[in-house]
Structures are given as C-alpha cells and as structure tokens.
Design a protein around this motif. Structure first.
Motif, PDB file in Angstrom:
ATOM      1  N   LYS A 279      41.310  -4.668 -13.026  1.00 47.38           N
ATOM      2  CA  LYS A 279      40.884  -5.076 -11.685  1.00 47.38           C
ATOM      3  C   LYS A 279      40.489  -6.557 -11.611  1.00 47.38           C
ATOM      4  N   LEU A 280      40.531  -7.245 -12.758  1.00 45.53           N
ATOM      5  CA  LEU A 280      40.138  -8.656 -12.762  1.00 45.53           C
ATOM      6  C   LEU A 280      41.031  -9.508 -11.869  1.00 45.53           C
ATOM      7  N   GLU A 281      42.291  -9.108 -11.739  1.00 43.07           N
ATOM      8  CA  GLU A 281      43.209  -9.868 -10.873  1.00 43.07           C
ATOM      9  C   GLU A 281      42.736  -9.842  -9.427  1.00 43.07           C
ATOM     10  N   GLU A 282      42.189  -8.718  -8.984  1.00 46.47           N
ATOM     11  CA  GLU A 282      41.656  -8.619  -7.618  1.00 46.47           C
ATOM     12  C   GLU A 282      40.450  -9.542  -7.454  1.00 46.47           C
ATOM     13  N   VAL A 283      39.638  -9.614  -8.499  1.00 42.74           N
ATOM     14  CA  VAL A 283      38.471 -10.514  -8.456  1.00 42.74           C
ATOM     15  C   VAL A 283      38.930 -11.953  -8.301  1.00 42.74           C
ATOM     16  N   THR A 284      39.948 -12.327  -9.070  1.00 41.31           N
ATOM     17  CA  THR A 284      40.486 -13.689  -9.009  1.00 41.31           C
ATOM     18  C   THR A 284      41.007 -14.004  -7.612  1.00 41.31           C
ATOM     19  N   GLU A 285      41.730 -13.060  -7.013  1.00 41.44           N
ATOM     20  CA  GLU A 285      42.281 -13.259  -5.669  1.00 41.44           C
ATOM     21  C   GLU A 285      41.170 -13.442  -4.640  1.00 41.44           C
ATOM     22  N   THR A 286      40.132 -12.638  -4.750  1.00 40.66           N
ATOM     23  CA  THR A 286      39.019 -12.732  -3.794  1.00 40.66           C
ATOM     24  C   THR A 286      38.281 -14.057  -3.927  1.00 40.66           C
ATOM     25  N   ILE A 287      38.035 -14.472  -5.185  1.00 35.17           N
ATOM     26  CA  ILE A 287      37.343 -15.747  -5.409  1.00 35.17           C
ATOM     27  C   ILE A 287      38.206 -16.913  -4.924  1.00 35.17           C
ATOM     28  N   THR A 288      39.513 -16.828  -5.174  1.00 36.47           N
ATOM     29  CA  THR A 288      40.426 -17.876  -4.708  1.00 36.47           C
ATOM     30  C   THR A 288      40.399 -17.980  -3.194  1.00 36.47           C
ATOM     31  N   LYS A 289      40.379 -16.829  -2.531  1.00 35.35           N
ATOM     32  CA  LYS A 289      40.314 -16.826  -1.064  1.00 35.35           C
ATOM     33  C   LYS A 289      38.991 -17.420  -0.589  1.00 35.35           C
ATOM     34  N   SER A 290      37.918 -17.120  -1.314  1.00 39.45           N
ATOM     35  CA  SER A 290      36.601 -17.671  -0.954  1.00 39.45           C
ATOM     36  C   SER A 290      36.609 -19.192  -1.052  1.00 39.45           C
ATOM     37  N   LEU A 291      37.227 -19.707  -2.114  1.00 38.31           N
ATOM     38  CA  LEU A 291      37.301 -21.156  -2.296  1.00 38.31           C
ATOM     39  C   LEU A 291      38.122 -21.806  -1.183  1.00 38.31           C
ATOM     40  N   THR A 292      39.187 -21.137  -0.775  1.00 42.90           N
ATOM     41  CA  THR A 292      40.020 -21.655   0.329  1.00 42.90           C
ATOM     42  C   THR A 292      39.228 -21.719   1.619  1.00 42.90           C
ATOM     43  N   GLU A 293      38.434 -20.662   1.860  1.00 39.86           N
ATOM     44  CA  GLU A 293      37.606 -20.630   3.067  1.00 39.86           C
ATOM     45  C   GLU A 293      36.547 -21.729   3.022  1.00 39.86           C
ATOM     46  N   LEU A 294      35.981 -21.971   1.833  1.00 43.80           N
ATOM     47  CA  LEU A 294      34.974 -23.022   1.693  1.00 43.80           C
ATOM     48  C   LEU A 294      35.564 -24.400   1.951  1.00 43.80           C
ATOM     49  N   ARG A 295      36.793 -24.615   1.493  1.00 44.19           N
ATOM     50  CA  ARG A 295      37.447 -25.905   1.740  1.00 44.19           C
ATOM     51  C   ARG A 295      37.661 -26.117   3.234  1.00 44.19           C
ATOM     52  N   SER A 296      38.065 -25.043   3.922  1.00 46.71           N
ATOM     53  CA  SER A 296      38.265 -25.136   5.375  1.00 46.71           C
ATOM     54  C   SER A 296      36.946 -25.422   6.071  1.00 46.71           C
TER      55      SER A 296
ATOM     56  N   LEU B 232      32.284 -12.984  -0.960  1.00 46.16           N
ATOM     57  CA  LEU B 232      31.531 -13.062  -2.209  1.00 46.16           C
ATOM     58  C   LEU B 232      30.897 -11.723  -2.561  1.00 46.16           C
ATOM     59  N   THR B 233      30.463 -10.980  -1.545  1.00 46.30           N
ATOM     60  CA  THR B 233      29.928  -9.638  -1.791  1.00 46.30           C
ATOM     61  C   THR B 233      31.013  -8.725  -2.360  1.00 46.30           C
ATOM     62  N   LEU B 234      32.217  -8.850  -1.767  1.00 44.64           N
ATOM     63  CA  LEU B 234      33.345  -8.073  -2.275  1.00 44.64           C
ATOM     64  C   LEU B 234      33.667  -8.450  -3.709  1.00 44.64           C
ATOM     65  N   ALA B 235      33.622  -9.764  -4.017  1.00 48.56           N
ATOM     66  CA  ALA B 235      33.903 -10.227  -5.378  1.00 48.56           C
ATOM     67  C   ALA B 235      32.883  -9.649  -6.358  1.00 48.56           C
ATOM     68  N   LYS B 236      31.620  -9.574  -5.953  1.00 47.96           N
ATOM     69  CA  LYS B 236      30.569  -9.016  -6.812  1.00 47.96           C
ATOM     70  C   LYS B 236      30.841  -7.552  -7.117  1.00 47.96           C
ATOM     71  N   ILE B 237      31.247  -6.820  -6.078  1.00 38.70           N
ATOM     72  CA  ILE B 237      31.571  -5.402  -6.264  1.00 38.70           C
ATOM     73  C   ILE B 237      32.770  -5.251  -7.204  1.00 38.70           C
ATOM     74  N   GLN B 238      33.770  -6.099  -6.991  1.00 37.59           N
ATOM     75  CA  GLN B 238      34.971  -6.024  -7.832  1.00 37.59           C
ATOM     76  C   GLN B 238      34.667  -6.371  -9.288  1.00 37.59           C
ATOM     77  N   VAL B 239      33.741  -7.313  -9.506  1.00 44.56           N
ATOM     78  CA  VAL B 239      33.343  -7.672 -10.879  1.00 44.56           C
ATOM     79  C   VAL B 239      32.705  -6.467 -11.569  1.00 44.56           C
ATOM     80  N   ASN B 240      31.840  -5.758 -10.853  1.00 46.69           N
ATOM     81  CA  ASN B 240      31.193  -4.572 -11.423  1.00 46.69           C
ATOM     82  C   ASN B 240      32.222  -3.505 -11.793  1.00 46.69           C
ATOM     83  N   ILE B 241      33.220  -3.345 -10.902  1.00 43.83           N
ATOM     84  CA  ILE B 241      34.272  -2.372 -11.173  1.00 43.83           C
ATOM     85  C   ILE B 241      35.113  -2.810 -12.364  1.00 43.83           C
ATOM     86  N   ALA B 242      35.385  -4.139 -12.429  1.00 44.93           N
ATOM     87  CA  ALA B 242      36.243  -4.676 -13.488  1.00 44.93           C
ATOM     88  C   ALA B 242      35.606  -4.559 -14.868  1.00 44.93           C
ATOM     89  N   GLN B 243      34.287  -4.397 -14.929  1.00 49.15           N
ATOM     90  CA  GLN B 243      33.627  -4.237 -16.229  1.00 49.15           C
ATOM     91  C   GLN B 243      34.101  -2.972 -16.941  1.00 49.15           C
TER      92      GLN B 243
END
Length: 264
Positions: A94-111, A78-89
């Motif tokens: 870079k929004l695709e990287e943000v999406t990938e990171t958030i998707t991975k976070s959701l997968t980890e949360l499900r696990s 989530l920290t990485l996603a926050k950094i990527q969001v700032n960069i994507a502004q």
C-alpha cells in the motif's frame, strides 16, 4: 476740440470696460480651473481609497480561501496519507498509494503557494489570476467551472486589473454561496479597443428588479466598482435560469493620473 475730448473719453471708458471684462472673465476661469483641480484631486483620492479597500478585500478573501483549502483539501489529503501509512505498516504493497497521496498534497500546496505569494500574483496577467480562481473552484469541488480566453492584445493597468478581478471575485462568491449552481462558465475576450468578460452560472437565479436581493448580492457595489474605471457592468438573472455578469472595459490610450502609480 470738445468733440475730440468726447471721443477720447468714450474710448477710454470702453477700454476700461474691456479690461474689467477681461479681468472678470479671467477670475471666473481661474476659479473654475481651481474648482476642477480640486474635484480632480478629490476624485483621485476617492479612487486611491477605493483601490486600497479593494486590495484589502482581495487579501481577506484570499486568506479565507487559503483557510478553506488547508482544511477541506490539503488537510483531508494529509489525514488520508496518515491512514494509508498505518495500513502500509502491515501491508507494504500500500506504500504506492501513500506516495500518490503525498504527491497530490505537494501539488495542492504548490497551487496554494501562488495565492499566498503576492509577488507571484503581481507577475500574472488578469486572465492567469482568474484562471487560478477557476482552478481552485474545481480543485475544491465547489462548482464545475470552465474558462476560455483569446490572446491578450492589451496590457491593462495594474489598478484596473485589481478592480476587475474584485468585481468577478464578488460574482464568483455569490455564485458559490447563494446560487446553488452546478456549473460556472467564464469567457474572456480581448478586442482591439475593449475587453469583454462574461460569466454565467446555472443556478436558481433571482428577480433582478428586487432591490433587497440587489443589496444582498452586492449588485450596487459591483456596479460602483465598474464606474471607478469607466467599465460597464451588466448583471442579468431570471428565477430558475441562472445569473450572468458582463463587463466591458474600453482601453484607455492615456492613463489617468490616478492610475500612474504602481499598485502597492
């Protein structure tokens, strides 16, 4: 006539003695039966207490695992996603990287939710629960772990599974904390009459004869848990050659009274 009276007297005395002996033997039998029943109740109470303590330990270990995972894995994502969001502004590409990171976070949360939800764990087999542990080790990069298993041929009692899982959990914890191992391999094999679980790491190992080391890694505790379910637990280690544990549990055709109630 006197001889007949003597015979009657002897017969009466013999009958009285036989009755006395039968009463005596019955009292001994009854006393022994009561003693055995008392010992059985004490054993059942001890077993139930051990089960309750084991469940508490598993819950505590699970909470520690959740804390580590939230901090070391999901928190970092989530920290990485926050950094990527700032960069994507400034760089929308870079929004695709943000999406990938958030998707991975959701997968980890499900696990992680599988560990949090006790009902989900109850619905899993022993092999599936152990697999969740192995996946967590790999996910958090604690160690490179593998698991292999054949098809289950016997459904184990819930309480037996609790004890077996806790034994392995203790071994895994020792491996990660103390062994300095890079790899952990777990094999689960269901035979027609028994379950055999073997786990081995490639860590520094230790002197198996050193009593202080045995106490430090909880070897006695592991073996005592095995005795609760009549499982044979063998721990092998050699300095510089890693440590392994082998658990053999023979299926019980008739459940013990202590195992009749469902795990709470």
């Amino acid at each position: 006539m006197q001889q007949q009276d003597t015979v009657i007297l002897i017969a009466s005395f013999t009958l009285i003695m036989l009755i006395a002996i039968i009463i005596f033997l019955f009292l001994i039998f009854q006393k022994r039966k009561n003693t055995l029943l008392l010992q059985q109740k004490e054993a059942e109470k001890k077993f139930e207490t051990a089960i309750a303590e084991t469940q508490i330990e598993i819950r505590e270990e699970t909470l520690r695992n959740i804390s580590w995972e939230l901090h070391d894995n999901i928190g970092q994502l989530l920290t990485l996603a926050k950094i990527q969001v700032n960069i994507a502004q400034d760089n929308p590409g870079k929004l695709e990287e943000v999406t990938e990171t958030i998707t991975k976070s959701l997968t980890e949360l499900r696990s992680l939710s599988k560990l949090i939800n006790p009902d989900a764990i109850k619905g899993l087999s022993l092999t599936e629960v152990i697999t969740l542990e192995i996946e967590r080790f790999n996910r958090l990069q604690f160690i490179k772990a593998t698991i292999t298993s054949n098809e289950e041929v016997e459904v184990l009692d819930d309480k037996v599974e609790v004890i077996i899982f806790r034994i392995l959990q203790e071994f895994f914890t020792n491996t990660i904390k103390h062994s300095k191992a890079s790899n952990l391999d777990v094999t689960i094999h269901y035979d027609k009459d028994k379950l055999v679980i073997h786990a081995k790491d490639d860590g520094i190992g230790f002197d198996i004869k050193d009593s202080n080391t045995q106490q430090g890694i909880g070897l006695c505790n592991i073996q005592n848990r095995g005795k609760l379910i009549d499982a044979k637990v063998t721990l092998d280690s050699e300095e510089g050659k890693g440590t392994s544990i082998t658990l053999r549990y023979h299926y019980k055709k008739k459940s013990l009274t202590a195992l009749d109630n469902e795990v709470g």
